[in-house]
Design an enzyme around this catalytic site. Structure first.
Site, PDB file in Angstrom:
ATOM      1  N   CYS A  22      37.661 -64.070  -0.103  1.00 53.82           N
ATOM      2  CA  CYS A  22      38.090 -65.032  -1.196  1.00 53.82           C
ATOM      3  C   CYS A  22      38.105 -65.010  -2.602  1.00 53.82           C
ATOM      4  O   CYS A  22      38.761 -65.224  -3.570  1.00 53.82           O
ATOM      5  CB  CYS A  22      37.753 -66.326  -0.317  1.00 53.82           C
ATOM      6  N   HIS A  28      34.357 -71.341   0.304  1.00 55.95           N
ATOM      7  CA  HIS A  28      35.778 -70.655   0.526  1.00 55.95           C
ATOM      8  C   HIS A  28      36.415 -71.049  -1.031  1.00 55.95           C
ATOM      9  O   HIS A  28      36.406 -72.087  -1.525  1.00 55.95           O
ATOM     10  CB  HIS A  28      36.575 -71.094   1.704  1.00 55.95           C
ATOM     11  N   HIS A  75      45.185 -67.356  -0.541  1.00 56.57           N
ATOM     12  CA  HIS A  75      43.555 -67.213  -0.155  1.00 56.57           C
ATOM     13  C   HIS A  75      43.581 -66.061   0.694  1.00 56.57           C
ATOM     14  O   HIS A  75      44.380 -65.787   1.512  1.00 56.57           O
ATOM     15  CB  HIS A  75      42.924 -68.223   0.093  1.00 56.57           C
TER      16      HIS A  75
END
Length: 190
Positions: free
Chosen positions: A94, A148, A160
């Site tokens: 990510c 994240h 993402h």
């Protein structure tokens, strides 16, 4: 008569469907992919013949730079998740996805980890101030500690690299999971 229709439908499913990809049906060009040979190459690549968006970098805060970062992120949809990855060849995690986008498009260096990106308090923005190209942060375990990050692309959507076994994709901030997991946002383009 019904048995003829059933036989025709079964024949189609058995003979034609295995050779077609779901992305071939009513998908915009930026969502179409072709598989690459096995090896260290990405799981999917852009369809040959579609224009590449690799212009000269401009000032990171410029609207055209934000647009180019988002456009490049769209081109990376379908690349595999790889922990620690930050290149097309290795895949992306990510934070590696954002590091790659800002480095390759805007010639701007971002911190490598999600927590170090979030630590840049001078770049903090409120959720209602989000613009395409901003970073959105999430917590998977319910705490306020972000684990994240994704790239906001507008209309409550973000791109993402979710987790192992998945590929770079678009998700919505309106999905219940992401609504609960949202922690903060940062603007690295200002």
């Amino acid at each position: 008569m019904r048995s003829c229709y059933r036989l025709l439908a079964f024949s189609f499913c058995a003979l034609v469907a295995p050779f077609s990809l779901a992305d071939e049906f009513d998908a915009p060009d930026w969502r179409r992919y072709v598989q690459t040979p096995s090896g260290p190459a990405p799981l999917y690549t852009k369809v040959p013949g579609t224009p590449s968006r690799t212009a000269q970098p401009k000032k990171p805060g410029a609207p055209s730079t934000r647009k180019r970062i988002v456009a490049r992120a769209h081109e990376l949809i379908g690349y595999r998740y790889t922990w620690g990855g930050e290149t097309e060849e290795t895949g992306f995690d990510c934070s590696g996805l954002l590091v790659y986008l800002y480095r390759s498009v805007a010639q701007q260096r971002l911190p490598r980890t999600t927590s170090s990106m979030l630590a840049k308090k001078d770049a903090a923005i409120a959720r209602h101030q989000l613009q395409p190209g901003d970073a959105v942060f999430f917590s998977h375990n319910g705490s306020r500690r972000a684990s994240h990050v994704g790239l906001y692309i507008g209309n409550n959507r973000f791109i993402h690299a979710p987790r192992a076994g998945k590929t770079v994709r678009i998700s919505s901030l309106e999905e219940p999971y992401w609504q609960r997991a949202y922690v903060a946002a940062r603007s690295f383009s200002s």
